[in-house]
Design an enzyme around this catalytic site. Structure first.
Site, short mmCIF file in Angstrom:
data_model
loop_
_atom_site.label_atom_id
_atom_site.label_comp_id
_atom_site.label_asym_id
_atom_site.label_seq_id
_atom_site.Cartn_x
_atom_site.Cartn_y
_atom_site.Cartn_z
N ARG A 71 0.82 -1.04 0.19
CA ARG A 71 0.07 0.16 -0.01
C ARG A 71 0.91 1.46 -0.03
NH1 ARG A 71 -3.23 2.73 4.47
NH2 ARG A 71 -5.06 3.78 3.57
N HIS A 75 0.34 4.45 -2.70
CA HIS A 75 0.02 5.58 -2.05
C HIS A 75 1.17 6.72 -2.67
CE1 HIS A 75 -3.51 5.33 0.60
NE2 HIS A 75 -3.40 4.07 -0.18
N ASN A 104 -4.10 8.61 4.62
CA ASN A 104 -2.69 7.86 4.89
C ASN A 104 -2.52 7.83 6.69
OD1 ASN A 104 -1.86 7.60 2.35
ND2 ASN A 104 -0.86 9.51 2.32
N HIS A 203 -6.52 -5.92 -2.06
CA HIS A 203 -7.31 -5.91 -0.76
C HIS A 203 -7.25 -7.29 0.13
CE1 HIS A 203 -9.56 -1.82 -1.26
NE2 HIS A 203 -8.09 -1.59 -1.24
N THR A 259 -8.57 -15.26 4.06
CA THR A 259 -7.04 -15.48 4.30
C THR A 259 -6.33 -14.14 4.33
OG1 THR A 259 -7.24 -15.57 1.73
CG2 THR A 259 -7.43 -17.91 2.75
#
Length: 359
Positions: A71, A75, A104, A203, A259
């Site tokens: 991530r 970002h 953030n 995700h 998971t």
């Protein structure tokens, strides 16, 4: 009347070079130097191995850090391009940084891993490897550890010197984004609709704060029914998150409840079951065009992993600074001190397009 000193010939040449280099940085990416696999082979051959070791050590302590580092790269690239601007704690121009923006803060993590990797790389190869490349390497290594997906990362990025909260708020897709907003924001970064669906599959790992999905389970203090979440899932989420939760509520839940630490295609299998945590996830299910991709990737994990790796590489080229643009930060959290000989923001030795230190 005071007189001004006439510029020396050397000063004029230096100024002209600086202006030319700055103009070059404004050109579209294809007109500038391109990233290249093995960029540091000559100047810092163990760079990628050192980053991999730092990521592996962090992963051994906490497997969820993989999601954080993936991530972090995303970002970074979506705001001013892949230039490590998201790492800055101080904006030289004043004002809040990307790290302080709502998308953030406090959710973005992995900064300590990048700092650890940078420290070991600096010990081995001082002032050579950019923070932006370290972020890209760390994301790749996280994907490999969490999902057994391997790919090569073209390198040669340089670090930026600007980080603005407002730009993060403007450019980053949010959990509340509609299908149109998602596709538009990805298109602005030269990523296709399919690549948006592919990258959303990240995700499948990671956790979320209550504030990112609160409007799917409550209307004020009243429970919502029929928001695209299964009734049982919504009940579990309400048991976890109070209706007055906000960004300071540090309770989190797995985005993929089945998971949560494995990078697999389970994310796509959950969407038809109304188990997509975010409003933006559910948009992939209810939009016919996007849902066709969802079904393809739910049925074929190998296909998704192959395309996910390719999409990560493509995203890693977003609005990069290369050559003499930007700088190689000595500390990933702050820009380098400026000097008359480093007007372009780099006190590190210039590195040419082949990764070789220039004279």
């Amino acid at each position: 009347m005071a007189t001004q000193d006439k510029p020396t010939a050397g000063g004029v040449v230096a100024l002209a070079a600086a202006v030319a280099a700055c103009a070059l940085c404004l050109l579209p990416a294809p007109a500038r130097a391109q990233l290249r696999v093995g960029f540091y082979d000559a100047t810092c051959p163990n760079a990628e191995a050192l980053v991999r070791q730092a990521v592996a050590a962090a992963f051994a302590r906490d497997a969820s850090i993989a999601a954080g580092l993936i991530r972090l790269h995303f970002h970074d690239c979506f705001v001013r391009g892949c230039d490590a601007s998201v790492l800055l704690t101080v904006n030289p121009g004043g004002g809040k940084t990307e790290r302080e923006a709502a998308p953030n803060n406090p959710s973005l993590r992995g900064f300590d891993v990048i700092d650890a990797a940078k420290a070991t790389v600096e010990q081995s190869c001082p002032r050579i490897v950019s923070c932006a490349d370290i972020v890209a390497f760390a994301a790749r290594d996280s994907i490999n550890l969490a999902g057994s997906v391997s790919y090569q990362v073209p390198a040669g990025r340089r670090d930026g010197r600007v980080s603005n909260e407002s730009e993060a708020n403007l450019n980053l897709p949010l959990p509340s984004s509609t299908a149109k907003v998602l596709t538009d924001k990805f298109a602005a970064k030269n990523l296709t609709v399919e690549e948006m669906v592919i990258l959303s599959g990240a995700h499948t790992v990671g956790r979320s704060f209550c504030s990112s999905f609160l409007d799917r389970i409550y209307n004020g203090s009243t429970p919502i029914v029929g928001s695209g979440l299964s009734a049982g899932y919504a009940t579990l989420l309400r048991a976890l998150c109070p209706p007055n939760a906000n960004q300071s509520t540090l309770t989190t839940t797995a985005i993929d409840p089945s998971t949560p630490a494995v990078l697999d295609n389970n994310y796509y299998k959950l969407l038809p079951l109304n188990l997509g945590l975010f409003f933006s996830d559910n948009q992939l299910r209810v939009n016919a065009t996007l849902n066709a991709f969802v079904n393809n990737f739910a049925a074929n994990e190998t296909l998704w992993k192959e395309r996910f790796a390719a999409a990560m590489v493509k995203m890693g080229h977003t609005e990069v600074q290369t050559g003499r643009c930007g700088e190689v930060r000595l500390n990933c959290s702050v820009v380098n001190p400026t000097s008359s000989s480093a007007e372009l923001g780099s006190s590190a030795p210039a590195v040419d397009d082949e990764g070789v230190a220039a004279s």
